[in-house]
Scaffold this active site. Structure first.
Site, PDB file in Angstrom:
ATOM      1  CG  MET A  16     -42.427  31.813   4.137  1.00  0.00           C
ATOM      2  SD  MET A  16     -42.375  32.781   2.632  1.00  0.00           S
ATOM      3  CE  MET A  16     -42.259  31.529   1.371  1.00  0.00           C
TER       4      MET A  16
ATOM      5  N   PRO B 142       8.742  -8.345  -5.976  1.00  0.00           N
ATOM      6  CG  PRO B 142       9.750  -9.932  -4.614  1.00  0.00           C
ATOM      7  CD  PRO B 142       9.484  -8.468  -4.720  1.00  0.00           C
TER       8      PRO B 142
ATOM      9  CG  ASP C  87     -33.293  38.110   3.894  1.00  0.00           C
ATOM     10  OD1 ASP C  87     -32.965  37.143   4.596  1.00  0.00           O
ATOM     11  OD2 ASP C  87     -33.356  38.075   2.642  1.00  0.00           O
TER      12      ASP C  87
ATOM     13  N   GLY D  11     -31.116  33.437   3.204  1.00  0.00           N
ATOM     14  CA  GLY D  11     -31.272  32.231   4.001  1.00  0.00           C
ATOM     15  C   GLY D  11     -31.584  31.055   3.077  1.00  0.00           C
ATOM     16  N   GLY D  12     -31.104  29.883   3.418  1.00  0.00           N
ATOM     17  CA  GLY D  12     -31.421  28.688   2.622  1.00  0.00           C
ATOM     18  C   GLY D  12     -30.833  28.771   1.229  1.00  0.00           C
ATOM     19  CG  ASP D  13     -31.269  27.236  -3.300  1.00  0.00           C
ATOM     20  OD1 ASP D  13     -30.161  26.762  -3.595  1.00  0.00           O
ATOM     21  OD2 ASP D  13     -32.036  27.748  -4.144  1.00  0.00           O
TER      22      ASP D  13
ATOM     23  CE  LYS E 233     -38.194  40.031   0.206  1.00  0.00           C
ATOM     24  NZ  LYS E 233     -37.252  38.984  -0.120  1.00  0.00           N
TER      25      LYS E 233
ATOM     26  CB  ILE F 138     -35.947  27.024  -2.456  1.00  0.00           C
ATOM     27  CG1 ILE F 138     -35.403  26.014  -3.477  1.00  0.00           C
ATOM     28  CG2 ILE F 138     -37.145  26.437  -1.703  1.00  0.00           C
ATOM     29  CD1 ILE F 138     -35.024  24.685  -2.914  1.00  0.00           C
TER      30      ILE F 138
ATOM     31  N   GLY G  76       0.801  -1.223   0.000  1.00  0.00           N
ATOM     32  CA  GLY G  76       0.000   0.000   0.000  1.00  0.00           C
ATOM     33  C   GLY G  76       0.831   1.269   0.000  1.00  0.00           C
TER      34      GLY G  76
ATOM     35  CB  ALA H 148     -35.723  25.833   5.378  1.00  0.00           C
TER      36      ALA H 148
ATOM     37  N   GLY I 189     -34.575  25.432  12.556  1.00  0.00           N
ATOM     38  CA  GLY I 189     -33.880  24.195  12.233  1.00  0.00           C
ATOM     39  C   GLY I 189     -32.392  24.408  12.062  1.00  0.00           C
TER      40      GLY I 189
HETATM   41  N1  SAH Z   1     -34.801  30.469   0.636  1.00  0.00           N
HETATM   42  C1  SAH Z   1     -35.137  29.872   1.903  1.00  0.00           C
HETATM   43  C2  SAH Z   1     -36.605  30.000   2.227  1.00  0.00           C
HETATM   44  C3  SAH Z   1     -37.070  31.396   2.414  1.00  0.00           C
HETATM   45  S1  SAH Z   1     -38.758  31.501   2.865  1.00  0.00           S
HETATM   46  C4  SAH Z   1     -34.709  28.410   1.902  1.00  0.00           C
HETATM   47  O1  SAH Z   1     -34.362  27.864   0.856  1.00  0.00           O
HETATM   48  O2  SAH Z   1     -34.722  27.811   2.978  1.00  0.00           O
HETATM   49  C5  SAH Z   1     -38.658  31.613   4.591  1.00  0.00           C
HETATM   50  C6  SAH Z   1     -39.179  30.364   5.240  1.00  0.00           C
HETATM   51  O3  SAH Z   1     -38.218  29.352   5.180  1.00  0.00           O
HETATM   52  C7  SAH Z   1     -39.499  30.511   6.694  1.00  0.00           C
HETATM   53  O4  SAH Z   1     -40.745  31.082   6.887  1.00  0.00           O
HETATM   54  C8  SAH Z   1     -39.476  29.064   7.140  1.00  0.00           C
HETATM   55  O5  SAH Z   1     -40.653  28.406   6.763  1.00  0.00           O
HETATM   56  C9  SAH Z   1     -38.373  28.499   6.295  1.00  0.00           C
HETATM   57  N2  SAH Z   1     -37.097  28.479   7.024  1.00  0.00           N
HETATM   58  C10 SAH Z   1     -35.965  29.071   6.673  1.00  0.00           C
HETATM   59  N3  SAH Z   1     -34.970  28.786   7.544  1.00  0.00           N
HETATM   60  C11 SAH Z   1     -35.512  27.977   8.469  1.00  0.00           C
HETATM   61  C12 SAH Z   1     -35.009  27.331   9.632  1.00  0.00           C
HETATM   62  N4  SAH Z   1     -33.744  27.462  10.007  1.00  0.00           N
HETATM   63  N5  SAH Z   1     -35.854  26.561  10.348  1.00  0.00           N
HETATM   64  C13 SAH Z   1     -37.138  26.406   9.974  1.00  0.00           C
HETATM   65  N6  SAH Z   1     -37.654  26.998   8.891  1.00  0.00           N
HETATM   66  C14 SAH Z   1     -36.868  27.766   8.142  1.00  0.00           C
END
Ligand code: SAH
Length: 488
Positions: free
Chosen positions: A398, A55, A262, A315-317, A284, A320, A34, A346, A427
């Protein structure tokens, strides 16, 4: 009394260099296990000819040798055999599991002034290999001079995550453009400043993304001393846990001139934005818009036109329920360059941290993402017949404000009152709470526990498959099992 003069550290018996291993060079690896395979794989990233002396070969070496370019001499190691193989080699690895054999190889190689490394045995070695981060042509080598290989490996992991995957692309771009910049700026000092500005500005991101034309234009402008136009980076920051940021998001956060954010973004994430970046809160909160969407769009455009690298952190994507699409349309109409970086939404974040799978082969073949945000008149105009179905998971963003209406509609359109459902508040964050129940009980539960935004509703039989890791939440019991409503 006297302190050691600066720079008077202990002298090192090791000196790092980058060795030429082109097609005229050849290397010998003694050993067939290895460790030898690792060294062969490392050498195989160069142009050099490689000979393996052993070998037997393990499966990995058999595979490497079968690819060609690597020759194999399957004879036992002896002075005589080494006397035949060593002369002319530029580099030798002694990588058998027999220390005495490795030392023999090292001794003979040293006698011929050939650099040799006996693995895990620095004493007879004339070189040691560093831990390497490869972004060809960029190479980062980390050495502890054999003192702590595990530390070297750990440092390598850390550097791996710092350096963009496409760093090599940027280095090659800079290499190609060197003559042009040198012709324009014969003075080394000015030239250096042009390159530094390029690396600090949007040009480096363009080069990393493979946008050669854009990067070239930016560099030309900078070389002529003009301020370039700015750019907008629409970046998903994930659901709140700063460790869930992508490497790309983090890099852009470190490079931005200003950030528009936001209310979804917790302070731990904002803290990771470059300290000098201007922070602009654009709000927002439900029905409390700090800045209406068109004003946000205008602000992005205004700042980019002024030459800023504007980070639009979401937040999140961003795509979405993030209105990312609208912002991009406005930027396109205004001819502002932009980049989009996805984030963990989320739904993914909450599902993982609450232990609820989004699909399950037994009960959920599809998963629906839904907005539960009611219109100004309080109505929710959604295709309920498609939503209130078995065999799927429904994730409602939401939806907290309208949860009673949502649950009622789902029941009215065919789902039973004991259909499992859960709400995840904040979350992935340290103060996350989860409530598990069913369509009939959930509105009262979240009311009783005073759940607040951001909260995500997950509806479907997957909730019954909830798994809770002891290491994550020690005080939670798994499953709903029709028992009492559970608040974590
Ligand atoms: N673009 C974001 C969503 C924005 S809309 C994404 O992709 O996650 C905002 C909503 O997302 C909130 O009202 C809630 O429903 C959800 N959200 C975002 N972060 C969250 C978290 N940490 N825990 C629970 N819900 C969450």
């Amino acid at each position: 009394m006297t302190e050691a003069a600066p720079g008077a550290e202990a002298l090192m018996p090791w000196f790092p260099v980058t060795l030429r291993m082109d097609s005229a060079a050849s290397a010998l690896v003694v050993g067939g296990g290895g460790i030898a395979a690792n060294k062969v794989a490392l050498l195989a990233t160069t142009e050099a000819a490689i000979t393996v002396l052993s070998p037997d070969l393990n499966a990995e070496l058999v595979r490497l040798v079968a690819r060609g370019r690597i020759s194999h001499d399957p004879v036992p190691v002896s002075r005589e055999v080494l006397g035949k193989h060593l002369p002319g080699k530029r580099l030798v690895f002694a990588a058998t599991n027999d220390r005495a054999v490795n030392r023999l190889v090292a001794e003979m190689a040293r006698g011929m002034n050939i650099p040799v490394c006996a693995v895990d045995d620095p004493d007879p070695s004339t070189f040691i290999t560093p831990a390497i981060v490869r972004r060809p042509p960029v190479l980062v080598a980390i050495s502890t001079a054999g003192a702590a290989p595990v530390l070297a490996r750990r440092l390598r992991e850390q550097i791996e995550s710092l350096l963009p995957a496409q760093l090599g692309r940027m280095a090659r771009f800079m290499q190609r453009l060197r003559p042009a910049v040198a012709a324009l700026h014969p003075v080394a000092e000015t030239r250096r400043r042009v390159w530094e500005r390029f690396l600090d500005g949007i040009g480096s991101e363009q080069a990393l993304a493979g946008d050669e034309a854009g990067a070239r234009l930016t560099l030309e402008r900078e070389a002529r001393g003009e301020t370039g136009s700015g750019e907008v980076w629409l970046v998903g920051a994930g659901p709140g846990d700063a460790d869930l940021l992508t490497l790309k998001a983090l890099r852009l956060m470190q490079n931005a001139d200003s950030v528009l954010y936001d209310h979804l973004l917790p302070p731990e994430i904002l803290e990771r934005v470059r300290r000098d970046a201007e922070r602009v809160f654009v709000g927002k909160q439900r029905s409390d818009h700090a800045l209406p969407q068109p004003a946000i769009n205008d602000e992005l455009i205004r700042r980019a036109r002024a030459g800023e690298r504007v980070l639009r952190l979401k937040g999140g994507d961003p795509f979405i329920f993030g209105r990312g699409g609208e912002e991009i349309e406005a930027l396109m109409a205004a001819d502002i360059p932009f980049r989009i970086v996805p984030g963990i939404s989320a739904a993914n974040g909450c599902a993982a941290s609450a232990g609820i799978p989004l699909t399950h082969r037994d009960c959920a073949q599809s998963c629906l993402f839904l907005t539960g945000h009611a219109r100004a008149d309080g109505t929710l105009d959604l295709p309920w017949d498609t939503i209130a179905r078995r065999g799927q998971t429904v994730v409602i963003y939401m939806g907290l404000g309208g949860i009673a209406m949502l649950c009622e509609r789902l029941m009215r359109h065919g789902l039973p009152p004991d259909w499992p459902a859960a709400v995840v508040e904040k979350g992935t964050q340290p103060d996350q709470r989860v409530v598990v129940g069913d369509l009939r009980s959930l509105p009262e539960q979240v009311m009783a526990e005073v759940f607040r935004s951001p909260s995500l509703i997950i509806v479907g039989e997957v909730v019954r498959h909830r798994v809770v890791s002891r290491s994550v939440s020690p005080d939670v019991t798994a499953g709903t099992g029709g028992g009492p409503p559970e608040v974590v």
